[in-house]
Design an enzyme around this catalytic site. Sequence first.
Site, PDB file in Angstrom:
ATOM      1  N   ASP A 179      34.464 -11.368  37.723  1.00 22.95           N
ATOM      2  CA  ASP A 179      34.104 -12.490  38.852  1.00 22.95           C
ATOM      3  C   ASP A 179      33.791 -13.886  38.253  1.00 22.95           C
ATOM      4  O   ASP A 179      34.864 -14.143  37.143  1.00 22.95           O
ATOM      5  CB  ASP A 179      32.925 -12.182  39.797  1.00 22.95           C
ATOM      6  CG  ASP A 179      32.569 -13.062  40.889  1.00 22.95           C
ATOM      7  OD1 ASP A 179      33.247 -12.736  42.024  1.00 22.95           O
ATOM      8  OD2 ASP A 179      32.062 -13.928  40.859  1.00 22.95           O
ATOM      9  N   ARG A 180      32.832 -14.375  38.212  1.00 28.12           N
ATOM     10  CA  ARG A 180      32.593 -16.023  37.691  1.00 28.12           C
ATOM     11  C   ARG A 180      32.780 -15.514  35.983  1.00 28.12           C
ATOM     12  O   ARG A 180      33.322 -16.383  35.293  1.00 28.12           O
ATOM     13  CB  ARG A 180      31.341 -16.284  37.979  1.00 28.12           C
ATOM     14  CG  ARG A 180      31.016 -16.584  39.440  1.00 28.12           C
ATOM     15  CD  ARG A 180      32.178 -17.400  40.059  1.00 28.12           C
ATOM     16  NE  ARG A 180      32.286 -18.720  39.472  1.00 28.12           N
ATOM     17  CZ  ARG A 180      33.329 -19.723  40.045  1.00 28.12           C
ATOM     18  NH1 ARG A 180      34.235 -19.156  40.768  1.00 28.12           N
ATOM     19  NH2 ARG A 180      33.281 -20.805  39.529  1.00 28.12           N
ATOM     20  N   HIS A 211      33.655 -19.412  50.718  1.00 25.42           N
ATOM     21  CA  HIS A 211      32.835 -20.005  49.842  1.00 25.42           C
ATOM     22  C   HIS A 211      33.316 -20.851  48.669  1.00 25.42           C
ATOM     23  O   HIS A 211      32.673 -21.763  48.248  1.00 25.42           O
ATOM     24  CB  HIS A 211      31.820 -19.051  49.249  1.00 25.42           C
ATOM     25  CG  HIS A 211      32.547 -17.824  48.268  1.00 25.42           C
ATOM     26  ND1 HIS A 211      33.625 -17.168  49.062  1.00 25.42           N
ATOM     27  CD2 HIS A 211      32.309 -17.895  47.022  1.00 25.42           C
ATOM     28  CE1 HIS A 211      33.918 -16.364  47.812  1.00 25.42           C
ATOM     29  NE2 HIS A 211      33.501 -16.659  46.934  1.00 25.42           N
ATOM     30  N   TYR A 261      31.099 -23.280  40.775  1.00 23.51           N
ATOM     31  CA  TYR A 261      32.046 -23.528  41.550  1.00 23.51           C
ATOM     32  C   TYR A 261      32.959 -24.625  41.716  1.00 23.51           C
ATOM     33  O   TYR A 261      34.067 -24.628  41.729  1.00 23.51           O
ATOM     34  CB  TYR A 261      31.525 -22.835  43.029  1.00 23.51           C
ATOM     35  CG  TYR A 261      31.565 -21.470  43.212  1.00 23.51           C
ATOM     36  CD1 TYR A 261      32.790 -20.663  43.823  1.00 23.51           C
ATOM     37  CD2 TYR A 261      30.455 -20.614  42.689  1.00 23.51           C
ATOM     38  CE1 TYR A 261      32.476 -19.260  43.778  1.00 23.51           C
ATOM     39  CE2 TYR A 261      30.289 -19.312  42.940  1.00 23.51           C
ATOM     40  CZ  TYR A 261      31.240 -18.507  43.195  1.00 23.51           C
ATOM     41  OH  TYR A 261      31.490 -17.089  43.423  1.00 23.51           O
ATOM     42  N   HIS A 308      33.896  -4.662  45.050  1.00 20.80           N
ATOM     43  CA  HIS A 308      34.021  -5.877  44.272  1.00 20.80           C
ATOM     44  C   HIS A 308      32.740  -5.714  42.885  1.00 20.80           C
ATOM     45  O   HIS A 308      33.149  -5.785  42.002  1.00 20.80           O
ATOM     46  CB  HIS A 308      33.774  -7.056  44.951  1.00 20.80           C
ATOM     47  CG  HIS A 308      33.497  -8.275  43.814  1.00 20.80           C
ATOM     48  ND1 HIS A 308      34.731  -8.674  43.402  1.00 20.80           N
ATOM     49  CD2 HIS A 308      32.446  -8.981  43.862  1.00 20.80           C
ATOM     50  CE1 HIS A 308      34.166  -9.949  42.717  1.00 20.80           C
ATOM     51  NE2 HIS A 308      32.909 -10.299  42.845  1.00 20.80           N
TER      52      HIS A 308
END
Length: 292
Positions: free
Chosen positions: A107-108, A152, A212, A272
Amino acid sequence: MTLTIPGFDHIRLPGADGVELATAVGGSGSPVVLLHGFPQTHLMWRHVAERLADEHTVICPDLRGYGASDKPAAADPDVYAKRTMAADVVTLAAALGHERFALVGHDRGALVAFRAGLDHPETITHLGILDIVPTLDMWNVLHGAPAAIGYHLFLMAQPPGLPETMIAASADAFFGSFLDAWANDPTTMPEDVRAEYLRASAAAVTSIVADYRASAGIDVMHDQADLDAGSQLAMPVTVVQQDWGAQLGYDAAGVWKAWAPDLDHRLTRAGHFMAEEAPDEIAAAIRGLLAR
């Protein structure tokens, strides 16, 4: 008390620009750095890290802005650029004596790993990516009603002020909604682990939003510059992801092949949070990557 990986040392190590990163370190052997995703901490790697520690030195930091790591103010876009966060990882590993290492991100953390692979090809020996496409491609594939799954991303891309206020006002509901919606098997995330993710995220709203926001600005610029220059990932790359291509209408393997000539692209039936739901599968994928 911060939860960490059982049997690992929990220490603070230097990143870039004076930032310190809380890091769990365990095992012995060739180094592997594991980077966590949203809305989590290094704790998400607990099962995979334990499986790899017999053969590798496993290094699991909290990204800057997350968990127990420093959370510098986003005085300029570079502070949470993935380029800066990648420099954190290279600096941290060097502090442990590792000038070259394998890197896996979720993910990030996978966005940071991708940037590290492009910026530091002499340092990253192998690259593992869990459940993303690169930032530039991510924005390109999010269109139409299916893009609502990434609401988001659009919320936190807005100018400073409103996103932070809205999220802080209902932090547990906001962050908890992703822990619920993105898990195929919620039972793989015990209550104490879930509580740790919620506590850590609520304490980091401003820096998480800044991370983000960077992905809607400076990170896109960096990816576009590499695309225009024809830059590619020089090391072996393994990507494991859900079948986002089918859901959003794009060729996920094709997207990755453009960046990674030496590519092993895999689809998983796990959700996920695959490192927690399917640790044997993910550990095996990492071992396979390191054997290439």
